[in-house]
Scaffold this active site. Structure first.
Site, short mmCIF file in Angstrom:
data_model
loop_
_atom_site.label_atom_id
_atom_site.label_comp_id
_atom_site.label_asym_id
_atom_site.label_seq_id
_atom_site.Cartn_x
_atom_site.Cartn_y
_atom_site.Cartn_z
N CYS A 76 63.34 -48.69 10.40
CA CYS A 76 63.33 -49.37 10.05
C CYS A 76 64.49 -50.71 10.89
O CYS A 76 64.95 -49.80 11.74
CB CYS A 76 64.24 -49.03 9.18
SG CYS A 76 65.07 -49.97 8.03
N ASP B 203 67.69 -51.68 11.31
CA ASP B 203 68.58 -50.96 10.78
C ASP B 203 69.58 -50.61 12.39
O ASP B 203 68.31 -49.59 13.11
CB ASP B 203 68.65 -49.32 9.70
CG ASP B 203 69.92 -49.54 9.61
OD1 ASP B 203 71.01 -49.40 10.74
OD2 ASP B 203 70.58 -50.15 8.31
N ARG C 188 71.66 -49.04 13.15
CA ARG C 188 71.58 -47.99 13.23
C ARG C 188 70.76 -46.46 13.67
O ARG C 188 71.27 -45.52 13.76
CB ARG C 188 72.46 -47.12 12.30
CG ARG C 188 73.69 -47.80 11.43
CD ARG C 188 74.84 -48.11 10.10
NE ARG C 188 73.40 -48.47 8.88
CZ ARG C 188 73.63 -48.31 8.48
NH1 ARG C 188 74.81 -47.75 7.92
NH2 ARG C 188 72.74 -48.21 7.21
N HIS D 260 64.55 -43.81 6.69
CA HIS D 260 66.53 -43.56 7.23
C HIS D 260 67.42 -43.85 5.61
O HIS D 260 66.75 -44.58 4.37
CB HIS D 260 67.04 -44.07 7.95
CG HIS D 260 67.08 -45.44 7.61
ND1 HIS D 260 68.87 -45.80 7.90
CD2 HIS D 260 67.18 -46.86 7.81
CE1 HIS D 260 68.81 -47.03 7.05
NE2 HIS D 260 67.21 -47.72 7.05
N CYS E 100 69.65 -46.39 3.25
CA CYS E 100 68.40 -48.10 3.98
C CYS E 100 68.79 -49.00 3.12
O CYS E 100 68.71 -49.46 2.10
CB CYS E 100 67.06 -47.67 3.79
SG CYS E 100 66.34 -48.75 4.89
CO CO Z 1 66.79 -49.13 6.98
#
Ligand code: CO
Length: 223
Positions: A42, A44, A46, A98, A101
């Site tokens: 992803c 993302d 993080r 994750h 999400c």
């Molecule tokens: Co995500």
């Protein structure tokens, strides 16, 4: 601009430190890359691929998009898979999603966010495919967790059904597609036990992983 400047300072410090640790680090890397893993994750911020598995530059080939999707008309992702398998000769492909999400939250909420709704429509298809189960999960966090897991399993299936992987297996290449999930809350990865190494086993292995995901919520409800 202050923060962007800081990034260049950080970069110089990092480059100096890597060179201090291993004098020929960058000269070796610039001559070739031979990563052992393809990571489909992803976007993302993080969930940084290399960092969370402790791998250095040169060790993992990475593709990231919102909600770690593998769409059969996405030539970006398909090209990454093809190059990884046929040119770099990578044998292990990891789909890593994750919990928590944002893409999964948006899909479940069916909120209007503009263009990205079209991308997340594929994730909603995963949701629709597991609707009968997801509707039974009353707790919204648990429902989101299950959709995060189910999405990874569905994307593992999608990788397995790309022409690159199908052709690779036909030619006898030892390719394995894995599904992992990362917990932003504690920094830990979990294997979803959905590693597929042949076309014949896609159905049984992903089917088992889906049942395990379904049961995870039942266990939480029973306890
Ligand atoms: Co995500």
């Amino acid at each position: 601009m202050g923060n962007l400047k800081k990034m260049f300072q950080n970069n110089r410090a990092w480059s100096a430190e890597m060179t201090r640790q291993q004098g020929d680090f960058f000269s070796k890397l610039s001559s070739q890359q031979s990563p052992n893993y393809l990571w489909i994750g992803c976007s993302d911020s993080r969930v940084p691929a290399n960092e969370l598995v402790g791998l250095l530059p040169g060790e993992v080939f990475v593709h990231r998009n919102v909600a770690n999707m593998v769409i059969h008309t996405d030539f970006n992702c398909l090209s990454v898979i093809q190059y990884a398998v046929e040119v770099l000769q990578i044998k292990d492909i990891i789909v890593c999603g994750h919990y928590n999400c944002g893409g999964v939250h948006e899909a479940l909420a069916n909120s209007s966010q503009g263009l990205i709704n079209n991308w997340l429509r594929h994730l909603r298809d995963v949701q629709f495919a597991h609707d009968d189960f997801l509707e039974t999960v009353a707790d919204t966090e648990a429902r989101s967790d299950r959709l995060c897991e189910l999405n990874i399993i569905e994307q593992v299936k999608n990788v397995c059904r790309t022409t690159t992987i199908e052709k690779g297996w036909e030619m006898g290449k030892p390719l394995t597609v894995h599904g992992w999930i990362y917990n932003i809350g504690n920094g830990l990865l979990q294997d979803l036990d959905v590693s597929v190494s042949s076309a014949e086993s896609i159905k049984s292995i992903t089917g088992r992983a889906i049942r395990q995901a379904y049961e995870r919520t039942e266990k939480i409800h029973d306890s």
